[in-house]
Scaffold this motif. Structure first.
Motif, short mmCIF file in Angstrom:
data_model
loop_
_atom_site.label_atom_id
_atom_site.label_comp_id
_atom_site.label_asym_id
_atom_site.label_seq_id
_atom_site.Cartn_x
_atom_site.Cartn_y
_atom_site.Cartn_z
N SER A 81 21.58 50.53 45.66
CA SER A 81 20.20 50.97 45.81
C SER A 81 19.24 49.89 45.32
N GLU A 82 18.15 49.73 46.04
CA GLU A 82 17.13 48.75 45.63
C GLU A 82 16.49 49.10 44.30
N ARG A 83 16.52 50.38 43.93
CA ARG A 83 15.93 50.77 42.64
C ARG A 83 16.70 50.19 41.46
N ASP A 84 17.97 49.79 41.70
CA ASP A 84 18.78 49.18 40.65
C ASP A 84 18.77 47.65 40.70
N ALA A 85 17.98 47.08 41.59
CA ALA A 85 18.00 45.63 41.82
C ALA A 85 17.66 44.81 40.58
N HIS A 86 16.94 45.37 39.64
CA HIS A 86 16.58 44.61 38.43
C HIS A 86 17.78 44.37 37.51
N TYR A 87 18.93 44.99 37.82
CA TYR A 87 20.12 44.80 37.00
C TYR A 87 20.94 43.57 37.40
N TRP A 88 20.70 43.01 38.56
CA TRP A 88 21.47 41.85 39.00
C TRP A 88 20.55 40.76 39.51
#
Length: 113
Positions: A81-88
């Motif tokens: 999900s793009e909402r988790d993109a800040h993790y990688w």
């Protein structure tokens, strides 16, 4: 890390032939223990894994001071999900060619690796 031994072995061989030192894990929990024992210059993870998936692994890595700045490359068949993109730092969808995989790793490692 990847839960598919064949994929893990293939990428390990390719990376070692390029001069990288590689440690492998078959799930997120094992990977987290490896990172605690020795902080790497780059973490490559699948998103769908048993025991602890890539999403949870990335969240935990970003919450730990020792790994908060370590680049993370997600290598997966299932787009996260793009909402988790800040993790990688980067995400590559399987299957991916070796040239693009290695180019992405080189960019993420510079100047760390």
């Amino acid at each position: 890390m990847d839960d598919e031994p064949e994929i893990l072995a293939a990428w390990r061989l390719i990376l070692e032939n390029e001069g990288y030192q590689v440690s492998c894990a078959s799930n997120g929990a094992e990977a987290l223990a490896c990172v605690v024992a020795h902080v790497p210059d780059l973490i490559i993870t699948d998103w769908m894994m048993p025991i602890m998936d890539g999403a949870e692994l990335c969240r935990r890595l970003r919450s730990m001071p020792l790994s908060v700045n370590v680049p993370i490359l997600v290598h997966t068949a299932v787009p996260p999900s793009e909402r988790d993109a800040h993790y990688w730092n980067a995400c590559l969808l399987k299957p991916i060619g070796a040239d693009r995989f290695l180019t992405t790793i080189a960019k993420l490692c510079t100047p760390r690796c």
